[in-house]
Design an enzyme around this catalytic site. Sequence first.
Site, short mmCIF file in Angstrom:
data_model
loop_
_atom_site.label_atom_id
_atom_site.label_comp_id
_atom_site.label_asym_id
_atom_site.label_seq_id
_atom_site.Cartn_x
_atom_site.Cartn_y
_atom_site.Cartn_z
N ASP A 11 -1.26 -18.07 5.34
CA ASP A 11 -2.18 -19.04 4.73
C ASP A 11 -2.74 -19.98 5.79
OD1 ASP A 11 0.55 -19.52 4.72
OD2 ASP A 11 0.50 -20.92 3.07
N LYS A 21 4.45 -13.96 6.32
CA LYS A 21 4.81 -14.98 5.32
C LYS A 21 6.34 -15.05 5.29
CE LYS A 21 3.56 -17.80 1.98
NZ LYS A 21 2.74 -19.01 2.16
N TYR A 30 0.81 -1.22 0.00
CA TYR A 30 0.00 0.00 0.00
C TYR A 30 0.84 1.27 0.00
CZ TYR A 30 -4.31 -2.55 0.78
OH TYR A 30 -5.39 -3.38 0.64
N ASP A 65 -5.64 -6.50 5.21
CA ASP A 65 -6.80 -6.16 4.37
C ASP A 65 -7.59 -7.42 4.05
OD1 ASP A 65 -8.44 -4.67 2.67
OD2 ASP A 65 -7.24 -5.24 0.94
#
Length: 365
Positions: free
Chosen positions: A224, A191, A124, A248
């Site tokens: 995930d 991640k 972003y 988000d």
Amino acid sequence: MAHRVTLIPGDGVGPEVSEAARRVLDATGVGIEWEVVEAGEGVMAEYGTPMPAHVLESIRRNRVAIKGPITTPLGTGIRSVNVALRKELDLYALVRPCKSYPGVRSHYRDVDLVLVRENTEDLYAGIEFEEGTEVCRGVIDFLNRAQDRPIRPDSAISIRPISRFGTERVVRFAFDYARRNHRRKVTSVHKANILKFGDGLWLDISRRVARDYPEIEFEDRIVDNMCMQLVQKPELYDVLVLPNLFGDIVSDLTAGLVGGLGLAPGANIGTDCALFEATHGSAPKYAGMNKTNPMAMMLSGVLMLRHLGEAVAADRLEAAVAQVIESGQAVTYDMKPDRDDPTAVGTSQVADAVIERLERMPIRD
Ligand code: NAD
């Protein structure tokens, strides 16, 4: 003394849900002096920008604002006003509580999660290079010289900065929030198995900050796996802290656990200002139809009242919304088992029902 608050109605369904929220906030009896300023597509012709300078000045002056959603046109090159406001005002933490209210149609009961999303960095940051441009070719040449995994010349490039400073302040915010609100655990989501440096830094800083809060349990999850765990056993989680893009995506997932976007509020918090807004967007196809659920905006108003130190009024408004949800009558289409249910009411009728509950509710200190 009245609180002075900036109100940005937004576009699409924004003006309708904002008006509903403003009416119920006024009905709490808390003195709020509203300063209404417009931003978004509708002011482009007049000011040449969707975010005129006086909008920022109003928020900076009042330090508290509530806004309806604002449309970001796709494929026009126009950047999101929502993202720009968060960056301009350095609203670095986006708090999105997700709580089950009795009577909501959902596969889950007893969900009570608070998601804290980093709000200024990551993808972003808006640092992108368009495919085929000279500057993009220059960036690709530079990167191809700097490392040995060649980037195809017909690529677009998006940069994902994750800083030590930005990570530390938002993780600390999540722990401080947990401490203030008697929460038991913070889960840092990342991640880092793939993004060795970006999310590796995020995870490393999360672990270091956690040491300063020994009374709060800490753990981390790969994003995930986090998604699967939230769908299978959301009751195991409490406060989640995530980089911007994962935040988000996961906050729409957590909204889905508790009845959908119509019920998911949010608070953008910075050092100097706070901006309250629902998680949902401007739902343009429903604009002007008095159809969408204003409860996410109302619950954002509850968060705003708490921020203003009006805890009693906040509790009363939340209870009034909860009563309307539980009764299942004066609710919008999204809260009915069948979306075409003819007994669904409109946006403004939900506000009427919440005000009626507030008026019947005894005032307690
Ligand atoms: P959206 O949240 O506007 O709508 C998706 C769907 O969710 C709607 O079609 C509707 O079915 C449902 N929905 C959303 N809000 C609802 C409500 N209050 N009550 C009942 N149902 C509701 O998402 P989108 O269609 O992806 O985005 C539309 C526009 O909003 C885009 O321009 C996007 O950029 C913008 N947006 C703005 C914000 C913001 O202002 N903070 C946030 C997200 C999206």
